[in-house]
Design a protein around this motif. Structure first.
Motif, PDB file in Angstrom:
ATOM      1  N   LYS A  27      37.769  29.146  18.170  1.00 33.67           N
ATOM      2  CA  LYS A  27      38.342  29.486  16.867  1.00 33.67           C
ATOM      3  C   LYS A  27      37.262  29.988  15.913  1.00 33.67           C
ATOM      4  O   LYS A  27      37.458  30.985  15.226  1.00 33.67           O
ATOM      5  N   SER A  28      36.119  29.314  15.885  1.00 31.90           N
ATOM      6  CA  SER A  28      35.077  29.719  14.937  1.00 31.90           C
ATOM      7  C   SER A  28      34.346  30.985  15.360  1.00 31.90           C
ATOM      8  O   SER A  28      33.932  31.774  14.514  1.00 31.90           O
ATOM      9  N   PHE A  31      38.539  33.653  16.801  1.00 35.18           N
ATOM     10  CA  PHE A  31      39.824  33.758  16.109  1.00 35.18           C
ATOM     11  C   PHE A  31      39.688  33.969  14.599  1.00 35.18           C
ATOM     12  O   PHE A  31      40.357  34.825  14.022  1.00 35.18           O
ATOM     13  N   TYR A  32      38.834  33.188  13.948  1.00 36.07           N
ATOM     14  CA  TYR A  32      38.711  33.289  12.488  1.00 36.07           C
ATOM     15  C   TYR A  32      37.982  34.541  12.024  1.00 36.07           C
ATOM     16  O   TYR A  32      38.010  34.865  10.846  1.00 36.07           O
ATOM     17  N   LYS A  35      41.444  39.680  12.227  1.00 33.06           N
ATOM     18  CA  LYS A  35      42.882  39.604  11.971  1.00 33.06           C
ATOM     19  C   LYS A  35      43.608  40.270  13.143  1.00 33.06           C
ATOM     20  O   LYS A  35      43.367  41.433  13.456  1.00 33.06           O
TER      21      LYS A  35
END
Length: 77
Positions: A27-28, A31-32, A35
């Motif tokens: 995620k870090s 994903f984050y 967009k």
């Protein structure tokens, strides 16, 4: 496929610690940072990230090797 759910005692999260850590990293680091416009784009990036994570991403606690290289090193020795 023979997959079975892990059933540990209540409050014992050790079964999930490794994958929970991986989810936090993905995620870090992936994903984050972007967009996503559709699920296929996200799936493609996740597959590419897993390939990178296993083969190229070095980890200090694996003596500066990727997971694949670390395992191969220990099999050879």
């Amino acid at each position: 496929k023979g997959i079975r759910q892990s059933m540990s005692r209540k409050g014992n999260c050790l079964d999930n610690a490794i994958i929970e850590n991986f989810f936090g990293i993905i995620k870090s680091e992936l994903f984050y940072l972007k967009k996503y416009h559709d699920i296929d784009e996200l799936k493609r990036d996740i597959k590419n990230y897993i390939e990178y994570y296993n083969n190229d991403r070095i980890k200090l606690n694996l003596k500066g090797m990727s997971p694949i290289k670390y395992r191969a090193h220990h099999i050879d020795n």
